[in-house]
Design a protein around this motif. Structure first.
Motif, PDB file in Angstrom:
ATOM      1  N   ASN A 151      45.042  40.489  43.374  1.00  0.00           N
ATOM      2  CA  ASN A 151      45.728  39.229  43.099  1.00  0.00           C
ATOM      3  C   ASN A 151      46.467  39.238  41.761  1.00  0.00           C
ATOM      4  O   ASN A 151      47.020  38.224  41.331  1.00  0.00           O
ATOM      5  CB  ASN A 151      44.750  38.059  43.131  1.00  0.00           C
ATOM      6  CG  ASN A 151      43.641  38.202  42.076  1.00  0.00           C
ATOM      7  OD1 ASN A 151      43.716  39.067  41.203  1.00  0.00           O
ATOM      8  ND2 ASN A 151      42.628  37.349  42.171  1.00  0.00           N
ATOM      9  N   GLY A 152      46.441  40.394  41.090  1.00  0.00           N
ATOM     10  CA  GLY A 152      47.169  40.509  39.835  1.00  0.00           C
ATOM     11  C   GLY A 152      46.334  40.282  38.591  1.00  0.00           C
ATOM     12  O   GLY A 152      46.793  40.521  37.472  1.00  0.00           O
ATOM     13  N   THR A 153      45.115  39.808  38.776  1.00  0.00           N
ATOM     14  CA  THR A 153      44.238  39.551  37.636  1.00  0.00           C
ATOM     15  C   THR A 153      43.765  40.871  37.026  1.00  0.00           C
ATOM     16  O   THR A 153      43.405  41.800  37.746  1.00  0.00           O
ATOM     17  CB  THR A 153      43.004  38.728  38.066  1.00  0.00           C
ATOM     18  OG1 THR A 153      43.452  37.525  38.689  1.00  0.00           O
ATOM     19  CG2 THR A 153      42.128  38.399  36.857  1.00  0.00           C
ATOM     20  N   THR A 154      43.802  40.939  35.711  1.00  0.00           N
ATOM     21  CA  THR A 154      43.326  42.143  35.024  1.00  0.00           C
ATOM     22  C   THR A 154      42.028  41.851  34.288  1.00  0.00           C
ATOM     23  O   THR A 154      41.781  40.712  33.870  1.00  0.00           O
ATOM     24  CB  THR A 154      44.371  42.647  34.013  1.00  0.00           C
ATOM     25  OG1 THR A 154      44.610  41.629  33.041  1.00  0.00           O
ATOM     26  CG2 THR A 154      45.660  43.020  34.701  1.00  0.00           C
ATOM     27  N   TYR A 155      41.209  42.872  34.162  1.00  0.00           N
ATOM     28  CA  TYR A 155      39.970  42.725  33.409  1.00  0.00           C
ATOM     29  C   TYR A 155      39.643  44.052  32.735  1.00  0.00           C
ATOM     30  O   TYR A 155      40.152  45.113  33.113  1.00  0.00           O
ATOM     31  CB  TYR A 155      38.823  42.293  34.318  1.00  0.00           C
ATOM     32  CG  TYR A 155      38.421  43.318  35.363  1.00  0.00           C
ATOM     33  CD1 TYR A 155      37.329  44.163  35.162  1.00  0.00           C
ATOM     34  CD2 TYR A 155      39.119  43.430  36.570  1.00  0.00           C
ATOM     35  CE1 TYR A 155      36.958  45.098  36.115  1.00  0.00           C
ATOM     36  CE2 TYR A 155      38.759  44.359  37.535  1.00  0.00           C
ATOM     37  CZ  TYR A 155      37.679  45.191  37.291  1.00  0.00           C
ATOM     38  OH  TYR A 155      37.313  46.118  38.235  1.00  0.00           O
ATOM     39  N   THR A 156      38.812  43.989  31.705  1.00  0.00           N
ATOM     40  CA  THR A 156      38.471  45.177  30.922  1.00  0.00           C
ATOM     41  C   THR A 156      37.088  45.683  31.278  1.00  0.00           C
ATOM     42  O   THR A 156      36.124  44.911  31.317  1.00  0.00           O
ATOM     43  CB  THR A 156      38.521  44.866  29.413  1.00  0.00           C
ATOM     44  OG1 THR A 156      39.848  44.446  29.068  1.00  0.00           O
ATOM     45  CG2 THR A 156      38.167  46.109  28.597  1.00  0.00           C
ATOM     46  N   VAL A 157      37.008  46.983  31.559  1.00  0.00           N
ATOM     47  CA  VAL A 157      35.725  47.638  31.812  1.00  0.00           C
ATOM     48  C   VAL A 157      35.278  48.267  30.496  1.00  0.00           C
ATOM     49  O   VAL A 157      35.992  49.123  29.948  1.00  0.00           O
ATOM     50  CB  VAL A 157      35.845  48.717  32.896  1.00  0.00           C
ATOM     51  CG1 VAL A 157      34.506  49.422  33.104  1.00  0.00           C
ATOM     52  CG2 VAL A 157      36.355  48.126  34.198  1.00  0.00           C
ATOM     53  N   PRO A 158      34.134  47.861  29.950  1.00  0.00           N
ATOM     54  CA  PRO A 158      33.685  48.421  28.668  1.00  0.00           C
ATOM     55  C   PRO A 158      33.276  49.886  28.809  1.00  0.00           C
ATOM     56  O   PRO A 158      33.079  50.390  29.917  1.00  0.00           O
ATOM     57  CB  PRO A 158      32.484  47.550  28.299  1.00  0.00           C
ATOM     58  CG  PRO A 158      31.970  47.055  29.610  1.00  0.00           C
ATOM     59  CD  PRO A 158      33.186  46.868  30.477  1.00  0.00           C
ATOM     60  N   GLU A 159      33.152  50.553  27.704  1.00  0.00           N
ATOM     61  CA  GLU A 159      32.719  51.951  27.708  1.00  0.00           C
ATOM     62  C   GLU A 159      31.325  52.061  28.331  1.00  0.00           C
ATOM     63  O   GLU A 159      30.458  51.228  28.077  1.00  0.00           O
ATOM     64  CB  GLU A 159      32.686  52.474  26.270  1.00  0.00           C
ATOM     65  CG  GLU A 159      32.270  53.930  26.155  1.00  0.00           C
ATOM     66  CD  GLU A 159      32.287  54.423  24.710  1.00  0.00           C
ATOM     67  OE1 GLU A 159      31.365  55.153  24.329  1.00  0.00           O
ATOM     68  OE2 GLU A 159      33.227  54.047  23.972  1.00  0.00           O
TER      69      GLU A 159
END
Length: 327
Positions: free
Chosen positions: A96-104
């Motif tokens: 859907n275009g949403t971005t998110y950050t995956v931590p280390e």
């Protein structure tokens, strides 16, 4: 040259362009062809002027072993132990275009049994790639810890076929017990894989199960000849990025599966095994082949022998009275 030739060659690939002084020579075009086929280095030689010959001979005379005994021990460690793979923080994007950050994060990874046994065979038997991938379970004797090398696989025009070994001979190689223990575990795993796949399994079943190839694809068919090289390079990359603490501890990125064969030879030679026995292990029809390829190592052993003789007899030469003579 056929396309993607590099995929099926486990030694460093070099190109040699001759008759460079010919008015019909198109050196740039030939050089590009060789580069496209994956040549690591290209030599321009002229048989008349001898130009480039010395450079080529110097390259061919270099030490063929790229992995030391200490590095071979690290390699074995990587085969047998879990490795914590470190993943850097990164961004992902949903549909859907949403971005998110995956931590280390850290992921525990271990080489599958199939590859553990495959690479152990390369190191402990000194076998050629086509010989190992042609093995069936009938070629293994679990009680005697032996591997019967009697055939080889080759790939031509997109087809894999069986042929004699390079020298046309058969040999039996003994491997350590722990290597055969891994083989037994892998055989059990392969049988479970057959049951899980059911009708999709394309190998032998039941009493004929040991006719199956040792190294297979997921469906039971023989493994592709290029697969070991890719997994081998992947293992080296994972080890260097996640285990090695310094440049000195890293495994050479240029090392190939065939270099494990050279490592096996150098270990045997350094342990004072005679050329004929080393030739038998490696499958050389003539011990002179072994002597020619590994002349560097046999020369070192000859030097050691000379040093020993000098240390013993040289003392007597310095003191003639010990031999019953007076100066």
């Amino acid at each position: 040259f056929s396309p993607c030739l590099r995929t099926f060659i486990l030694r460093p690939l070099i190109g040699i362009i001759t008759k460079t002084d010919s008015p019909y020579a198109n050196v740039p075009m030939i050089k590009q062809w060789l580069l496209n086929d994956g040549c690591d280095r290209i030599f321009l030689v002229n048989n008349v002027t001898r130009e480039g010959i010395d450079e080529l001979m110097e390259y061919l005379a270099e030490d063929p072993v790229k992995i030391t005994i200490e590095q071979a021990k690290w390699f074995l460690w990587a085969l047998d132990n879990p490795i914590d793979i470190k993943h850097k923080a990164h961004t992902r994007k949903l549909k859907n275009g949403t971005t998110y950050t995956v931590p280390e994060y850290t992921q525990s990874w271990q080489l599958p049994l199939k590859w553990r046994f495959c690479f152990q065979l390369f190191l402990f038997t000194g076998d050629r790639r086509g010989e190992n991938l042609a093995l069936t379970w009938n070629d293994l004797d679990f009680e005697k810890c032996t591997v019967n090398v009697c055939k080889a696989s080759a790939h031509v025009d997109g087809e894999t076929y069986m042929k004699e070994t390079k020298t046309g001979s058969t040999r039996t190689v003994v491997v350590p017990r722990f290597v055969m223990d891994v083989a037994a575990q892998y055989l059990t795993e392969q049988k479970k894989q057959c049951l899980i796949l059911g009708d999709r399994w394309q190998g032998y079943r039941g009493k004929e199960f040991k006719k199956n190839f040792v190294f297979i694809q997921e469906n039971g068919k023989q493994m592709d000849l290029g697969s070991p090289r890719h997994e081998f390079k992947r293992l080296i990359r994972i080890f260097n990025e996640n285990v090695a603490q310094s440049e000195d501890e890293k495994l050479p990125e240029s090392v190939t599966l065939h270099d494990l064969r050279h490592t096996a030879a150098s270990i045997l030679i350094s342990s004072n095994m005679d050329p004929r026995s080393v030739a038998g292990v490696l499958g050389h029809a003539d011990p002179s082949t072994t002597l020619n390829i590994y002349a560097y190592f046999f020369k070192k052993k000859s030097q050691e022998a000379a040093d020993i003789m000098e240390s013993v007899l040289g003392k007597n030469q310095d003191n003639g009275k010990i031999m019953g003579f007076s100066q």
